[in-house]
Enzyme design. Sequence first.
Site, PDB file in Angstrom:
ATOM      1  N   GLU A  66      67.438  22.827  23.487  1.00  0.00           N
ATOM      2  CA  GLU A  66      67.482  24.008  22.536  1.00  0.00           C
ATOM      3  C   GLU A  66      67.176  25.471  23.002  1.00  0.00           C
ATOM      4  O   GLU A  66      67.931  26.543  22.270  1.00  0.00           O
ATOM      5  CB  GLU A  66      66.883  23.657  21.096  1.00  0.00           C
ATOM      6  CG  GLU A  66      67.255  22.347  20.720  1.00  0.00           C
ATOM      7  CD  GLU A  66      66.749  21.005  21.531  1.00  0.00           C
ATOM      8  OE1 GLU A  66      65.907  21.609  22.269  1.00  0.00           O
ATOM      9  OE2 GLU A  66      67.339  19.817  20.986  1.00  0.00           O
ATOM     10  N   GLN A  88      71.018  20.391  16.531  1.00  0.00           N
ATOM     11  CA  GLN A  88      71.237  18.832  16.611  1.00  0.00           C
ATOM     12  C   GLN A  88      70.935  18.930  14.613  1.00  0.00           C
ATOM     13  O   GLN A  88      71.680  18.619  14.221  1.00  0.00           O
ATOM     14  CB  GLN A  88      71.400  17.805  16.783  1.00  0.00           C
ATOM     15  CG  GLN A  88      72.118  16.806  16.835  1.00  0.00           C
ATOM     16  CD  GLN A  88      72.591  16.198  17.867  1.00  0.00           C
ATOM     17  OE1 GLN A  88      71.348  15.336  18.716  1.00  0.00           O
ATOM     18  NE2 GLN A  88      73.379  16.267  19.083  1.00  0.00           N
ATOM     19  N   ASP A  90      66.961  19.939  12.059  1.00  0.00           N
ATOM     20  CA  ASP A  90      66.145  20.700  11.716  1.00  0.00           C
ATOM     21  C   ASP A  90      64.795  20.284  12.362  1.00  0.00           C
ATOM     22  O   ASP A  90      64.098  22.183  13.299  1.00  0.00           O
ATOM     23  CB  ASP A  90      65.847  20.637  10.328  1.00  0.00           C
ATOM     24  CG  ASP A  90      66.197  19.240   9.969  1.00  0.00           C
ATOM     25  OD1 ASP A  90      64.892  18.348  10.224  1.00  0.00           O
ATOM     26  OD2 ASP A  90      67.034  18.650   9.017  1.00  0.00           O
ATOM     27  N   PHE A  92      64.831  19.574  15.595  1.00  0.00           N
ATOM     28  CA  PHE A  92      64.686  19.877  17.075  1.00  0.00           C
ATOM     29  C   PHE A  92      65.113  21.460  17.275  1.00  0.00           C
ATOM     30  O   PHE A  92      65.085  22.171  18.769  1.00  0.00           O
ATOM     31  CB  PHE A  92      65.665  19.208  17.306  1.00  0.00           C
ATOM     32  CG  PHE A  92      65.120  17.930  17.167  1.00  0.00           C
ATOM     33  CD1 PHE A  92      64.697  17.293  17.821  1.00  0.00           C
ATOM     34  CD2 PHE A  92      66.653  17.006  17.229  1.00  0.00           C
ATOM     35  CE1 PHE A  92      64.663  16.080  17.198  1.00  0.00           C
ATOM     36  CE2 PHE A  92      66.408  15.329  17.093  1.00  0.00           C
ATOM     37  CZ  PHE A  92      65.971  15.124  17.095  1.00  0.00           C
ATOM     38  N   HIS A 135      63.857  14.653  11.494  1.00  0.00           N
ATOM     39  CA  HIS A 135      65.556  14.862  11.321  1.00  0.00           C
ATOM     40  C   HIS A 135      65.605  15.101   9.120  1.00  0.00           C
ATOM     41  O   HIS A 135      66.570  15.324   8.690  1.00  0.00           O
ATOM     42  CB  HIS A 135      66.232  12.841  11.063  1.00  0.00           C
ATOM     43  CG  HIS A 135      66.504  12.850  12.597  1.00  0.00           C
ATOM     44  ND1 HIS A 135      65.447  12.582  13.324  1.00  0.00           N
ATOM     45  CD2 HIS A 135      67.746  13.105  13.610  1.00  0.00           C
ATOM     46  CE1 HIS A 135      65.786  12.563  15.024  1.00  0.00           C
ATOM     47  NE2 HIS A 135      66.824  12.673  14.582  1.00  0.00           N
TER      48      HIS A 135
END
Lengths: 336, 386
Positions: A66, A88, A90, A92, A135
Amino acid sequence: MSTQTTTQTLTFARAITEGLRAALESDDKAMLMGEDIGRLGGVFRVTDGLQKDFGEARVVDTPLAESGIVGTAIGLALRGYRPVCEIQFDGFVFPAYDQITTQLSKMRYRSRGRLEVPVVIRIPYGGGIGAVEHHSESPEALFAHTAGLRVVSPATPQDAYDMIRAAVASPDPVLFFEPKGRYWSKGEVTLGGPVPDAGTPGVLDTARVARAGEDVTLVAYGPTVATALKAAEALAAEGTSAEVVDLRAISPLDVPTVAESVRRTGRCVVVHEAPSFLGVGAEIAARVSDECFYSLEAPVQRVAGFHAPYPVAKLEHEYLPSVDRVVDAVDRALSF
Amino acid sequence: MKIDATGGSDVAPADVTPLVQLVAPDGSRVVGPDDAALRERVAHLTTDDLRAMYRDMVLTRRFDDEATSLQRQGELALYAQSRGQEAAQVGSARALAGQDYVFPSYREHGVLHVRGVDPVDRLRLYRGEDHGGWDPNEHNVHLYTLVIGSHALHATGYAMGIQRDGLVGTGDAARDAAVVTYFGDGATSQGDVNEALVFAAVNNAPVVFFCQNNQWAISEPTTKQSRVPIYRRGEGFGIPSVRVDGNDVLACYAVTAEALERAHSGGGPTFIEAYTYRMGAHTTSDDPSRYRDLAEEEQWRRRDPVERLEALLRAEGGWDEAWAAELEAEAEAYGERLRDGVRALGAPAAETIFDHVYATDHAQVAAERAWFREYESATAGEEVAR
């Protein structure tokens, strides 16, 4: 690009797809970057079909890193490109937190306006989908606390379409929080037309009144706008008229629209999934106490996540603001 | 492998890896068995070219000395010296084409000198007058980046932009462009540098990673960063990598020219480790006597890069006393201009705090600016209690 418009019924996710498609069509410097966004179309399929239509140089499947995504996006932006990064999930975004807060947010400032980094960072966020750890989070306040970033979150398919186009066109970096629990909700979307925010203030700066009312103001954004509207419906059945303000933008915050409403209703309840402690609701409460002190009939109430890590999926509906908790907060405000 | 109690390894990277070297510390040319191609890259350099490099290095060192003095006099908040690294910086920067772009760390004063960034502008950051100080697009030199290694990703992204602009492998030397990013041995431990190597490798991006291994990341020796020689980290990413004598300006020029040719022609990234030494402190706030010994400093002093180029010029008849005296006078005048220029820098107007936070209107910034303006005008002329 044609200014012709058409209206279709689309899911929230598809509205973003179409907004991205419009941005890619109208600006050949616009490009998308992220993990699995190409052939797969993203884990939520938001970029479905775009690599096929615009090629691998403009819809880029990146390495799984990221900070690398955002850091290289900054470099591309310095070269004149307009990258839209997909994070992909939140939870991460944090490997990229350094690039976003120490580099992206300050580049214009530290160069005294000589450098521009029009990077958009799309983050599917929020809970309610029964996901595993990391997630379901709502980190928007962390970014809104950083000057130099615009932080927005649409609540309807139409706003999703308009706001993503405006975000790509914005010369400022934009953190674009997508309420993933709303991805499958449908609405009428008018496609095409000129890019919103050609003049300010626009969809990236202003709140909208989602439902008019007289007795209490419910302030929400992103995923909780739907919750607030359902609560307003329930309250109406009890004879209470609730106004719902959809903030759309968290930075900047449209204080006048909120204050105008609260001056009329005298009561304010803020609803968001992120923890209440030092959250957006705390800022709203402070602003409302500044602007509406003599109109307030009750302290500002907050319905929000708790100061605990996001819980396991089996408990998330106890954690998330619900219609009942919003109605309870309104009752507290009314009986104060 | 034996690991000692302090966590360091018993393998000394310096001892096991040959350096690319074209000029020995005594100023003689080195003719190694595998160096023919690199020697060819410096064959065209005339005495005037070598003198120009020498001038760059002398003025860079003068800049360093003046800035250090200015800091001691309270004119700068801080300063990070480049002393000892002049050959690595000047040699690599002189290999760049005008259209190439540089992403420096914060110690690349020699690179900025070669690129023509005004010396006073280069000290605005250290003066506390500006977070940057120059127009990056005027010199194709990005602003100094203080968060270690973050800019390696910006450099890689910029290089990906050059690819998309179709300016790689055109066959036209005036158009093909590349990026060089500078960082130190400590930065190679940062995730961002490693991610930059990943992105550069898989994209075959036209970027040169120029690592100045100056042996020290503040107080930590290179053995705290890596158990293999630094340049071998590049190899691990599938990137052609080389270790060069960072105190040999011609070798630095040659390996950078080779790397740039690779980048320009579509051959992708290169990792260069310039093996050098930070002769000064990390910054003016640092005290190296607490962590390194004088014997080491003395050993490197004998490898001084400026003296080595002087020795080469003398050995090859390129040294001329009148020219050297002229250069000394030029350096004096340069120092005086720098001192005067820095002292003349005032503080920006207070309200510039709010400038350029955003490109377009932002309600909170506008409200705070209005409040500040009113507060300042209401309290104008009053003594300020801090």
